[in-house]
Design a protein around this motif. Structure first.
Motif, PDB file in Angstrom:
ATOM      1  N   ARG A  82       2.932   3.099   6.627  1.00 17.66           N
ATOM      2  CA  ARG A  82       1.655   3.743   6.306  1.00 17.66           C
ATOM      3  C   ARG A  82       1.712   4.452   4.954  1.00 17.66           C
ATOM      4  NH1 ARG A  82       2.464   7.853  11.215  1.00 17.66           N
ATOM      5  NH2 ARG A  82       3.625   6.082  11.820  1.00 17.66           N
ATOM      6  N   ARG A  83       0.563   4.816   4.432  1.00 19.48           N
ATOM      7  CA  ARG A  83       0.434   5.414   3.098  1.00 19.48           C
ATOM      8  C   ARG A  83       1.322   6.648   2.921  1.00 19.48           C
ATOM      9  NH1 ARG A  83      -0.575   4.283  -1.918  1.00 19.48           N
ATOM     10  NH2 ARG A  83      -2.188   2.900  -1.192  1.00 19.48           N
ATOM     11  N   SER A  84       1.369   7.530   3.903  1.00 21.48           N
ATOM     12  CA  SER A  84       2.164   8.757   3.756  1.00 21.48           C
ATOM     13  C   SER A  84       3.652   8.436   3.586  1.00 21.48           C
ATOM     14  CB  SER A  84       1.943   9.689   4.946  1.00 21.48           C
ATOM     15  OG  SER A  84       2.310   9.054   6.155  1.00 21.48           O
ATOM     16  N   SER A  85       4.128   7.398   4.233  1.00 15.49           N
ATOM     17  CA  SER A  85       5.526   6.985   4.086  1.00 15.49           C
ATOM     18  C   SER A  85       5.752   6.366   2.709  1.00 15.49           C
ATOM     19  CB  SER A  85       5.894   5.985   5.175  1.00 15.49           C
ATOM     20  OG  SER A  85       5.752   6.556   6.443  1.00 15.49           O
ATOM     21  N   TRP A  86       4.837   5.503   2.300  1.00 17.10           N
ATOM     22  CA  TRP A  86       4.904   4.880   0.970  1.00 17.10           C
ATOM     23  C   TRP A  86       4.964   5.952  -0.112  1.00 17.10           C
ATOM     24  CZ3 TRP A  86       4.990   0.231  -1.683  1.00 17.10           C
ATOM     25  CH2 TRP A  86       4.429   0.204  -2.968  1.00 17.10           C
ATOM     26  N   ASP A  87       4.133   6.979   0.018  1.00 20.32           N
ATOM     27  CA  ASP A  87       4.078   8.040  -0.986  1.00 20.32           C
ATOM     28  C   ASP A  87       5.375   8.847  -1.073  1.00 20.32           C
ATOM     29  OD1 ASP A  87       1.501   7.287  -1.643  1.00 20.32           O
ATOM     30  OD2 ASP A  87       0.540   8.881  -0.472  1.00 20.32           O
ATOM     31  N   GLN A  88       6.126   8.916   0.014  1.00 20.28           N
ATOM     32  CA  GLN A  88       7.411   9.628  -0.004  1.00 20.28           C
ATOM     33  C   GLN A  88       8.468   8.866  -0.790  1.00 20.28           C
ATOM     34  OE1 GLN A  88       8.833  10.803   3.867  1.00 20.28           O
ATOM     35  NE2 GLN A  88       6.777  11.362   4.519  1.00 20.28           N
ATOM     36  N   GLY A  89       8.271   7.579  -0.947  1.00 20.08           N
ATOM     37  CA  GLY A  89       9.193   6.732  -1.691  1.00 20.08           C
ATOM     38  C   GLY A  89       9.188   5.338  -1.118  1.00 20.08           C
ATOM     39  N   HIS A  90       9.398   4.355  -1.978  1.00 22.45           N
ATOM     40  CA  HIS A  90       9.408   2.955  -1.547  1.00 22.45           C
ATOM     41  C   HIS A  90      10.306   2.149  -2.476  1.00 22.45           C
ATOM     42  CE1 HIS A  90       5.983   3.618  -4.277  1.00 22.45           C
ATOM     43  NE2 HIS A  90       6.350   2.462  -4.798  1.00 22.45           N
ATOM     44  N   VAL A  91      10.640   0.958  -2.057  1.00 22.27           N
ATOM     45  CA  VAL A  91      11.446   0.058  -2.872  1.00 22.27           C
ATOM     46  C   VAL A  91      10.731  -0.133  -4.208  1.00 22.27           C
ATOM     47  CG1 VAL A  91      12.234  -2.335  -3.084  1.00 22.27           C
ATOM     48  CG2 VAL A  91      12.488  -1.124  -0.893  1.00 22.27           C
ATOM     49  N   ALA A  92      11.458   0.102  -5.297  1.00 17.04           N
ATOM     50  CA  ALA A  92      10.869  -0.072  -6.629  1.00 17.04           C
ATOM     51  C   ALA A  92      10.399  -1.518  -6.787  1.00 17.04           C
ATOM     52  CB  ALA A  92      11.879   0.284  -7.710  1.00 17.04           C
ATOM     53  N   GLY A  93       9.157  -1.678  -7.203  1.00 20.88           N
ATOM     54  CA  GLY A  93       8.580  -2.996  -7.406  1.00 20.88           C
ATOM     55  C   GLY A  93       7.967  -3.615  -6.160  1.00 20.88           C
ATOM     56  N   ALA A  94       8.014  -2.893  -5.033  1.00 21.02           N
ATOM     57  CA  ALA A  94       7.455  -3.434  -3.787  1.00 21.02           C
ATOM     58  C   ALA A  94       5.931  -3.386  -3.811  1.00 21.02           C
ATOM     59  CB  ALA A  94       7.972  -2.652  -2.584  1.00 21.02           C
ATOM     60  N   LEU A  95       5.333  -4.217  -2.987  1.00 24.64           N
ATOM     61  CA  LEU A  95       3.896  -4.231  -2.758  1.00 24.64           C
ATOM     62  C   LEU A  95       3.638  -3.491  -1.451  1.00 24.64           C
ATOM     63  CD1 LEU A  95       1.047  -5.515  -3.473  1.00 24.64           C
ATOM     64  CD2 LEU A  95       1.694  -7.307  -1.882  1.00 24.64           C
ATOM     65  N   HIS A  96       2.617  -2.675  -1.412  1.00 30.70           N
ATOM     66  CA  HIS A  96       2.283  -1.940  -0.185  1.00 30.70           C
ATOM     67  C   HIS A  96       1.287  -2.744   0.635  1.00 30.70           C
ATOM     68  CE1 HIS A  96       0.707   1.911   1.879  1.00 30.70           C
ATOM     69  NE2 HIS A  96       1.801   1.484   2.474  1.00 30.70           N
ATOM     70  N   LEU A  97       1.666  -3.066   1.869  1.00 24.43           N
ATOM     71  CA  LEU A  97       0.797  -3.832   2.758  1.00 24.43           C
ATOM     72  C   LEU A  97       0.870  -3.245   4.176  1.00 24.43           C
ATOM     73  CD1 LEU A  97      -1.089  -6.337   3.039  1.00 24.43           C
ATOM     74  CD2 LEU A  97       0.952  -7.639   3.647  1.00 24.43           C
ATOM     75  N   PRO A  98       0.237  -2.084   4.368  1.00 24.25           N
ATOM     76  CA  PRO A  98       0.222  -1.511   5.715  1.00 24.25           C
ATOM     77  C   PRO A  98      -0.702  -2.323   6.624  1.00 24.25           C
ATOM     78  CG  PRO A  98      -1.151  -0.218   4.251  1.00 24.25           C
ATOM     79  CD  PRO A  98      -0.491  -1.273   3.405  1.00 24.25           C
TER      80      PRO A  98
END
Length: 128
Positions: free
Chosen positions: A34-50
């Motif tokens: 989810r967005r709140s998890s993505w905002d805490q940090g994500h794999v550099a260069g990843a695409l967000h698809l919740p």
């Protein structure tokens, strides 16, 4: 039993192989959290698809590359649900075992609002 293990190996990818596939351009890494998890940090260069944006964003996914999906870690099956939906749409999909937790623990690049960083690798999960 052997067929199960062979199928599992064909479907799953570890974080080291995922990082290599991302670097050589053969795979696109997709964060399913989810967005709140993505905002805490994500794999550099990843695409967000919740899951709640899945139907709106699937049209923009490349069909010629392997899609590597991930969730929080070993205790999260959100990536499995997204993988199922992508497979049903005909995409080539792998699930990144260990998820975001093991990506970070291996010292790979993580992206946050303040930039891209790498943590020191955890000697318990790396071979360096």
């Amino acid at each position: 039993m052997l067929a199960f293990v062979e199928a599992k190996l064909a479907y799953e990818i570890d974080v080291v192989a995922a990082a290599e596939a991302q670097a050589d351009g053969t795979a696109l890494i997709i964060d399913t959290r989810r967005r709140s998890s993505w905002d805490q940090g994500h794999v550099a260069g990843a695409l967000h698809l919740p899951n709640d944006d899945f139907d709106d964003r699937i049209a923009g996914l490349p069909s010629g590359r392997t899609l590597v999906v991930y969730g929080w870690g070993p205790g999260c099956n959100g990536a499995t649900h997204t993988a199922q939906r992508l497979l049903l749409k005909g995409f080539d999909v792998r699930e990144m075992i260990g998820g975001y937790e093991y990506w970070v623990r291996n010292g790979f690049a993580v992206e946050r609002a303040d930039g891209v960083r790498k943590a020191a690798p955890d000697h318990l999960v790396t071979h360096v």
